[in-house]
Enzyme design. Structure first.
Site, PDB file in Angstrom:
ATOM      1  N   TYR A   1      37.154 -23.404   9.849  1.00 16.09           N
ATOM      2  CA  TYR A   1      38.512 -23.286  10.361  1.00 16.09           C
ATOM      3  C   TYR A   1      38.574 -22.566  11.708  1.00 16.09           C
ATOM      4  CZ  TYR A   1      40.316 -24.315   5.616  1.00 16.09           C
ATOM      5  OH  TYR A   1      40.642 -24.880   4.411  1.00 16.09           O
TER       6      TYR A   1
ATOM      7  N   GLY B   1      39.864 -34.444   1.589  1.00 17.36           N
ATOM      8  CA  GLY B   1      41.061 -35.274   1.785  1.00 17.36           C
ATOM      9  C   GLY B   1      41.342 -36.169   0.590  1.00 17.36           C
TER      10      GLY B   1
ATOM     11  N   GLY C   1      41.767 -35.374  -2.489  1.00 17.88           N
ATOM     12  CA  GLY C   1      42.824 -34.795  -3.333  1.00 17.88           C
ATOM     13  C   GLY C   1      44.207 -35.102  -2.759  1.00 17.88           C
ATOM     14  N   ASP C   2      44.316 -35.067  -1.451  1.00 14.59           N
ATOM     15  CA  ASP C   2      45.609 -35.370  -0.818  1.00 14.59           C
ATOM     16  C   ASP C   2      45.966 -36.837  -1.029  1.00 14.59           C
ATOM     17  OD1 ASP C   2      45.380 -32.782   0.183  1.00 14.59           O
ATOM     18  OD2 ASP C   2      44.445 -33.492   2.034  1.00 14.59           O
TER      19      ASP C   2
HETATM   20  O1  KDG Z   1      42.699 -31.414   1.602  1.00 11.05           O
HETATM   21  C1  KDG Z   1      42.117 -31.575   2.868  1.00 11.05           C
HETATM   22  C2  KDG Z   1      42.380 -30.356   3.678  1.00 11.05           C
HETATM   23  O2  KDG Z   1      41.658 -29.298   3.133  1.00 11.05           O
HETATM   24  C3  KDG Z   1      42.008 -30.538   5.119  1.00 11.05           C
HETATM   25  O3  KDG Z   1      42.796 -31.543   5.710  1.00 11.05           O
HETATM   26  C4  KDG Z   1      42.129 -29.268   5.905  1.00 11.05           C
HETATM   27  O4  KDG Z   1      44.415 -28.744   5.485  1.00 11.05           O
HETATM   28  C5  KDG Z   1      43.257 -28.415   5.468  1.00 11.05           C
HETATM   29  C6  KDG Z   1      42.903 -27.103   4.942  1.00 11.05           C
HETATM   30  O5  KDG Z   1      43.686 -26.202   5.144  1.00 11.05           O
HETATM   31  O6  KDG Z   1      41.879 -26.956   4.305  1.00 11.05           O
END
Ligand code: KDG
Length: 324
Positions: free
Chosen positions: A112, A263, A265-266
């Site tokens: 991140y 992604g 899970g989304d």
């Molecule tokens: O579910 C996928 C997300 O983890 C990725 O898009 C990044 O939003 C994100 C995160 O905060 O982890």
């Protein structure tokens, strides 16, 4: 069909070449962020969807708005923050070469670059600005990522729960991201449990539930969270257990070769929620979830392009025995 609003941070993702990060000479850019991903899936499946967020006044922010708009998402509730940047994450991907620093093939890691991002300044004031959209929403979706971003973002998620009423569902995905939480463990569990209990639909990854609540067992989780009418426990890559009121069904996942799983899970949540808003029966909600997850699992991006809804309908209708 009812309108949906998703609330949370969008991130530009820089996807590395498979192998140790230090060896990746180029990165592919993509749009990410859990709630933005869900918005894109809902919209692609025909649900009128808005995404409420904040982005920086920079190229990544403009790219996210453009990309979400291209997926058919209403971005009118995305504010541009002139003081803070758009968040970024790097997706490091394994190639399984056995070289030092290389992850196993098909696995990945998130790095991140989002501290102090525009979306970390999300607060209840953003809801007030978007009151028209929220008033018209039949579904509001948020996740534990937003809760973790900052105290003002926690306040925002708490305020979202107060918007729950007949005719408007609140959906919450646990999405526990340990790297984002710098609060004591019991506060984390209390906060996330409160959000689950205040929702109509909750999605829990079993490994995440284990990390936060100390169990990954679907029936134990149902006992802990009897209230959300819909409780979805994503067990592992093989199956999902869905509770709807007193009903319990288990639907196996498709077995496929995974390119990259972030992604998925989304995509699952997007498929489930779209099918729910379309009035489909319980088991089909889980199948739509699996089919959309499959689209994300077979691409390197957070969400892959989805097949047309008609195709998903046909696949979801294939006899239950074929799925086992
Ligand atoms: O579910 C996928 C997300 O983890 C990725 O898009 C990044 O939003 C994100 C995160 O905060 O982890």
């Amino acid at each position: 069909i009812r309108r949906a609003v998703t609330v949370g941070e969008g991130l530009a993702v820089l996807i590395a070449r498979p192998g140790p990060l230090e060896d990746s000479p180029v990165f592919e850019r993509g749009a990410a962020g859990a709630e933005a991903n869900v918005a894109g899936v809902l919209s692609q499946l025909g649900v009128p969807t808005a995404w409420l967020s904040r982005v920086g006044d920079d190229g990544f922010g403009r790219y996210l708005v453009r990309e979400l708009s291209a997926r058919g998402v209403d971005t009118s509730a995305v504010s541009v923050d002139s003081l803070r940047p758009t968040g970024v994450y790097v997706k490091e991907r394994g190639s399984g070469s056995g070289r030092s620093g290389d992850l196993a093939a098909g696995t990945s890691r998130m790095l991140y670059y989002r501290t102090g991002s525009a979306a970390s300044a999300l607060s209840p004031a953003d809801l007030a600005e978007a009151s028209g959209l929220l008033d018209a929403a039949g579904l509001i979706h948020c996740t534990g990522i937003t809760t973790a971003l900052s105290p003002s973002a926690t306040d925002l998620t708490e305020a979202l729960l107060t918007l729950r009423r007949p005719g408007r569902l609140i959906s919450f995905d646990l999405n526990y991201r340990a790297a984002l939480w710098n609060r004591p463990a019991d506060t984390v569990a209390d906060t996330l449990a409160r959000h689950i209990r205040g929702s109509d639909i909750a999605f829990l990854g079993a490994d995440e539930a284990d990390a936060v609540f100390g169990t990954s067992e679907p029936d134990a989780l149902r006992a802990l969270f009897p209230q959300p009418r819909h409780l979805v426990v994503k067990n592992d890559k093989h199956s999902v257990t869905g509770f709807l009121g007193a009903e319990r069904v288990e639907v196996p996942a498709l077995s496929l070769e995974v390119t990259e799983s972030i992604g998925a899970g989304d995509a699952f949540a997007g498929g489930y929620l779209a099918a729910l808003l379309q009035g489909r029966p319980h088991e089909q909600l889980l199948r739509f979830g699996h089919l959309c997850a499959a689209a994300a699992l077979t691409g390197a991006g957070d969400v892959a392009e989805l097949p047309p809804v008609r195709t998903l309908e046909n696949l979801a209708a294939v006899a239950a025995s074929e799925w086992a």
